[in-house]
Scaffold this motif. Structure first.
Motif, mmCIF file in Angstrom:
data_model
loop_
_atom_site.group_PDB
_atom_site.id
_atom_site.type_symbol
_atom_site.label_atom_id
_atom_site.label_comp_id
_atom_site.label_asym_id
_atom_site.label_seq_id
_atom_site.Cartn_x
_atom_site.Cartn_y
_atom_site.Cartn_z
ATOM 1 N N HIS B 67 0.830 -1.206 0.000
ATOM 2 C CA HIS B 67 0.000 0.000 0.000
ATOM 3 C C HIS B 67 0.869 1.262 0.000
ATOM 4 O O HIS B 67 0.569 2.249 -0.683
ATOM 5 C CB HIS B 67 -0.928 -0.049 1.218
ATOM 6 C CG HIS B 67 -1.665 1.221 1.473
ATOM 7 N ND1 HIS B 67 -1.269 2.128 2.431
ATOM 8 C CD2 HIS B 67 -2.772 1.755 0.880
ATOM 9 C CE1 HIS B 67 -2.104 3.147 2.426
ATOM 10 N NE2 HIS B 67 -3.023 2.948 1.503
ATOM 11 N N PHE B 68 1.956 1.225 0.760
ATOM 12 C CA PHE B 68 2.886 2.359 0.821
ATOM 13 C C PHE B 68 3.456 2.627 -0.566
ATOM 14 O O PHE B 68 3.516 3.772 -1.036
ATOM 15 C CB PHE B 68 4.007 2.041 1.830
ATOM 16 C CG PHE B 68 4.712 3.244 2.366
ATOM 17 C CD1 PHE B 68 5.631 3.941 1.574
ATOM 18 C CD2 PHE B 68 4.489 3.696 3.670
ATOM 19 C CE1 PHE B 68 6.297 5.054 2.074
ATOM 20 C CE2 PHE B 68 5.142 4.809 4.173
ATOM 21 C CZ PHE B 68 6.049 5.486 3.376
ATOM 22 N N LEU B 69 3.836 1.536 -1.241
ATOM 23 C CA LEU B 69 4.405 1.638 -2.587
ATOM 24 C C LEU B 69 3.376 2.261 -3.553
ATOM 25 O O LEU B 69 3.718 3.089 -4.395
ATOM 26 C CB LEU B 69 4.790 0.233 -3.052
ATOM 27 C CG LEU B 69 5.867 0.056 -4.119
ATOM 28 C CD1 LEU B 69 6.247 -1.426 -4.191
ATOM 29 C CD2 LEU B 69 5.453 0.523 -5.474
ATOM 30 N N GLU B 70 2.136 1.838 -3.404
ATOM 31 C CA GLU B 70 1.059 2.395 -4.244
ATOM 32 C C GLU B 70 1.024 3.925 -4.113
ATOM 33 O O GLU B 70 0.982 4.656 -5.103
ATOM 34 C CB GLU B 70 -0.282 1.788 -3.822
ATOM 35 C CG GLU B 70 -1.503 2.397 -4.491
ATOM 36 C CD GLU B 70 -2.620 2.690 -3.507
ATOM 37 O OE1 GLU B 70 -3.029 3.863 -3.414
ATOM 38 O OE2 GLU B 70 -3.086 1.750 -2.806
ATOM 39 N N HIS B 71 1.077 4.419 -2.865
ATOM 40 C CA HIS B 71 1.085 5.873 -2.651
ATOM 41 C C HIS B 71 2.284 6.516 -3.342
ATOM 42 O O HIS B 71 2.159 7.540 -3.995
ATOM 43 C CB HIS B 71 1.198 6.169 -1.149
ATOM 44 C CG HIS B 71 -0.112 6.267 -0.448
ATOM 45 N ND1 HIS B 71 -0.479 7.372 0.269
ATOM 46 C CD2 HIS B 71 -1.138 5.396 -0.350
ATOM 47 C CE1 HIS B 71 -1.682 7.173 0.796
ATOM 48 N NE2 HIS B 71 -2.103 5.980 0.441
ATOM 49 N N LYS B 72 3.461 5.880 -3.167
ATOM 50 C CA LYS B 72 4.701 6.533 -3.606
ATOM 51 C C LYS B 72 4.920 6.522 -5.106
ATOM 52 O O LYS B 72 5.689 7.318 -5.620
ATOM 53 C CB LYS B 72 5.910 5.896 -2.905
ATOM 54 C CG LYS B 72 6.108 6.298 -1.481
ATOM 55 C CD LYS B 72 6.518 7.731 -1.168
ATOM 56 C CE LYS B 72 5.862 8.873 -1.829
ATOM 57 N NZ LYS B 72 5.745 10.114 -1.152
#
Lengths: 427, 428
Positions: B67-72
């Motif tokens: 999910h963090f990667l999706e944001h970034k």
């Protein structure tokens, strides 16, 4: 851009709007009952749709009614009640699979209309009331729903902001009704109000799908008959001037604070300025590229969401954001600064053009959804002005930088509302 | 480019597997104004332990990293990708689930530029230490927002008490603590392993000419270079058949208690077709007994044990499957007891041939209604493709279901040991 072709017919006691299109595999029917928004009637109107969709003369229980809909390839029926400016609208929606995609011979649409007619005009009744058991159960359910508003912190904060901001206005009433009015309500009172609604509400019926006006008019004449309505007096909306902006902080047990800010736009659907208001909102907080998102979230990492939206028929605008309770002052300042920045002309011509394109895209997308298109047309019906999609886009395109600055200055801050966690020692 | 026609629903799918392994599907709908595109990787919150591309040692990454990667991915060195879509008059979004991460746009103009923007931004990551740190504040607020939502806590609480150790039990976004450990290097490791074109599906639906669109995508992909990618080695802990806990409760500031029953479905060794088959049957079965027209729902509702917040859902994936039923209840203990009993009594119930036809008709209607939506088609086509099934074969699959299939499904369905109950209780 294809604009929606709409055939409107004044039927006996209602307006029938036929919107033929080949985009969908289903036929959608939307029925809208409209009355002035009033504290005296809102609770009754909030309860009515759930009673009407539970039992009818021909289908005397929720199981039988749902069973009949399911037999029609799971035809979907739903009902709700909402505020549209200072009107209250009860909506019934029905979606039927288009006969041509099925291997069945009988017309499903016809049968579905028959059920809809039953739901609207022939609810299950006992003496001068609805079915006593349905009334009792649905009254309990609504009471439960009213009590549970508090459990959804975002909508609770919205409700509280309006409680404060529109204390003395019709718009301050709660769409789902009020407990103090629900408890003493009797079945007979509700039934008599229902009869009154049948007589007096303004009624609009929309149908869209792969259908033609020639087929639909006789079909509705057969299944959708209403005795001529007495037209209700047109509602006028109150538009208050803000004397002094207010700041209200309330506390609940929660981990994130909800910062909701209310403004008065003094601008209404159908007015010239309405187009500039849309563009203003696009630059301010309507999209992920807007100032609120870019500053509150991306630049300062204060929130996951920070956005604005406006109420078209009441002239209000709201900002909402979920923040750490400790960041209240900083977040409030950043939000109010973004509005000030637009007043000061701190945005580019490119921002204006991009906001317009975003709004046009959003409108086109909404118009492509059967219920979305109907909502837009109904908004226009409410405002008393029918506008072609192409004209809508032209007017948006004409909005200038100066218009946006003017609107920014016209919009007044009314109430800053913060729902936040308990202070240490409170719990 | 291959073309497949589905006559009954009047739809045509164009597909091609690019040289780099990317699977592309196109659905051309010239009568629509809108075009919708979704670019999905077979990578979600459960993919925590794996062997990174080009290495031979397995790693376990912090919870919430997908999910963090999706944001970034939206943030580049010089700009935010949301603004690229804004300039093209389109809207964009993304989501992370247990098993997937997807990036999407919707546009009513500049279709090709929007497709290029979508594909290029996902295939061109830029992660810096500074921007990773900045995101921690934003995602912390996202997590706290969910923490305050009792329905969300109830749903994930139920999953948490169904599973002993499978990572489906961790929150998709992770926790405020776990995300503090995420570094720029972790993001690159996950990206390089899971965002290889051979692990991804691109689906574009809407107003365009399919040949031209396929050429456009092919040319775009041929300009880029990717390393050879062997099949990804992911590892999941062995999960017992039984539920982790038979009951669990948390306290929160709610006005009405919330109560749920969770069922742990068995997916071990099932093929994609079998997963679809079971998913359809479980959905139809729950609907038959627990929708507004269902006799069990009716009984629960009439006796005041639930209100109209009651709902159910069933999710079947390669690695796990669960069903959750519940909602607000003022008598949560009585409600859960009754609901469990109902579920266990389904084996003794009889479904008539007529009822079964009714169940099928309802499911067909539901499916046809859903096909109105480009988003539904694109998302679900991708989902089923990743399971090895074709979405448009769902309709003939429903039509071919027999009463005996349902009886067999019920026969092998859950045992009491696979159930859990979960309550969200008001704080004293």
């Amino acid at each position: 851009m294809k604009t929606a072709k709409q055939y409107t017919e004044e039927q006996q006691g209602y307006r029938l709007h036929v919107l033929p299109t080949n985009k969908y595999k289903t036929v959608s029917i939307v029925v809208k009952w409209k009355a002035p928004l009033e504290k005296e009637t809102i609770t009754r109107r909030a309860l009515l749709p759930s009673i009407m969709e539970k039992a009818t003369e021909n289908f005397p229980s929720a199981r039988k009614l749902q069973g009949a809909l399911e037999d029609l390839y799971g035809t979907a029926l739903s009902a709700d009640a909402s505020k549209k400016g200072e009107n209250h609208v009860i909506t019934f929606r029905m979606e039927v699979v288009n006969d041509r995609y099925l291997k069945d011979e009988d017309s499903i649409l016809k049968k579905a209309l028959h059920i809809l007619n039953d739901v609207l005009f022939h609810p299950k009744s006992e003496g001068e009331g609805f079915s006593a058991s349905v009334f009792k159960r649905e009254k309990e359910t609504l009471a439960q729903r009213i009590r549970s508003i508090k459990d959804d912190k975002m909508s609770y904060a919205n409700t509280r902001l309006l409680d404060h901001m529109c204390e003395d206005e019709a718009y301050g009433v709660h769409a789902q009704g009020h407990l103090e009015d629900l408890e003493p309500l009797t079945n007979e009172e509700l039934y008599s109000y229902y009869k009154n609604m049948l007589q007096k509400d303004e009624l609009d019926v929309y149908i869209t799908g792969d259908v033609s006006q020639e087929e639909m008019i006789p079909l509705f004449n057969e299944y959708f008959v209403r005795h001529a309505a007495e037209p209700a007096p047109a509602t006028t909306v109150s538009d208050m001037q803000v004397e002094e902006p207010r700041e209200i902080i309330e506390r609940e047990e929660m981990s994130q604070g909800k910062l909701h800010i209310g403004f008065r736009t003094h601008t209404f659907f159908g007015e010239e300025d309405y187009y500039a208001l849309q563009v203003f909102n696009g630059i301010f907080g309507g999209f992920p590229s807007s100032k609120l998102f870019m500053n509150v979230r991306e630049k300062h990492s204060l929130a996951y969401y920070a956005a604005s939206r406006f109420e078209s028929h009441k002239g209000l605008m709201f900002v909402f954001s979920g923040i750490d309770p400790a960041d209240y002052d900083q977040a409030k300042t950043i939000i109010l600064d973004q509005k000030k920045a637009i007043e000061d002309g701190d945005f580019t011509n490119e921002d204006v053009e991009e906001a317009k394109q975003q709004i046009i895209h959003q409108l086109k997308e909404t118009m492509e959804h059967p219920y979305g298109l109907i909502e837009i047309l109904y908004h226009q019906q409410l405002s008393g002005r029918q506008i072609e999609a192409s004209e809508l886009f032209e007017r948006l395109e004409k909005v200038s930088r100066e218009d946006v600055v003017r609107i920014a200055k016209k919009i007044e801050l009314d109430t800053v509302y913060f729902l936040t966690s308990l202070e240490k020692g409170d719990a | 480019m291959k073309t497949q026609e589905f006559h009954q629903i009047n739809e045509t799918i164009h597909e091609e597997k690019m040289d780099n392994g990317l699977q592309v599907f196109l659905l051309s709908k010239p009568e629509m104004v809108k075009t919708y595109g979704i670019f999905t990787t077979d990578y979600g919150s459960i993919d925590q332990t794996f062997t990174p591309l080009g290495e031979d040692k397995e790693v376990t990454v912090p919870e919430g990293i997908a999910h963090f990667l999706e944001h970034k991915l939206f943030e580049k060195e010089d700009r935010d990708v949301f603004q690229d879509f804004t300039k093209l008059g389109a809207s964009a979004n993304a989501f992370t689930s247990f098993t997937k991460t997807a990036y999407l746009f919707s546009a009513t103009s500049h279709v090709y530029e929007n497709v290029r923007t979508l594909v290029d931004f996902v295939q061109d990551p830029y992660f810096s230490e500074q921007s990773v740190e900045k995101e921690k504040g934003i995602i912390s607020q996202e997590i706290r927002m969910y923490d305050d939502q009792p329905d969300w806590r109830g749903f994930f609480g139920t999953i948490g008490s169904l599973y002993h150790k499978h990572p489906v039990k961790i929150d998709i976004a992770g926790t405020v603590d776990s995300i503090q450990h995420i570094t720029k290097d972790d993001l690159y490791t996950c990206y390089e392993t899971f965002y290889h074109p051979s692990n991804m599906v691109l689906f574009i639906a809407g107003n365009f000419e399919p040949e031209q669109m396929m050429d456009f995508i092919r040319e775009n992909q041929q300009r880029k270079e990717f390393p050879e990618a062997p099949e990804i080695n992911r590892r999941f802990p062995r999960e017992p058949v039984s539920a982790f806990k038979s009951e669990e409760a948390i306290e929160m500031a709610v006005s009405t208690p919330k109560a749920y029953v969770g069922l742990k479905e068995q997916v071990d060794g099932l093929s994609g077709e079998e997963i679809l088959h079971n998913e359809l049957l479980s959905d139809m079965l729950l609907d038959h007994y627990f929708s507004t027209s269902g006799k069990f729902y009716d009984e629960l509702y009439q006796s005041g044990l639930v209100d109209d917040s009651f709902h159910f859902e069933t999710e079947w994936e390669r690695e796990f499957g669960f069903t959750i039923l519940g909602g607000d209840s003022r008598k949560p203990d009585a409600f859960l007891k009754r609901l469990k009993k109902m579920l266990l009594s389904i084996k003794e119930e009889k479904i008539s041939a007529e009822d079964f036809e009714k169940m099928k008709r309802k499911k067909i209607g539901e499916f046809m209604r859903a096909l109105n939506s480009l988003e539904f088609i694109a998302n679900q086509y991708t989902h089923y493709h990743m399971l090895g099934v074709n979405l448009f074969n769902v309709l003939p699959e429903i039509e071919s279901l027999k009463k005996e299939d349902m009886e067999e499904f019920i026969e092998n369905w859950i045992q009491e040991s696979q159930m859990t109950t979960f309550q969200v209780k008001p704080k004293e």
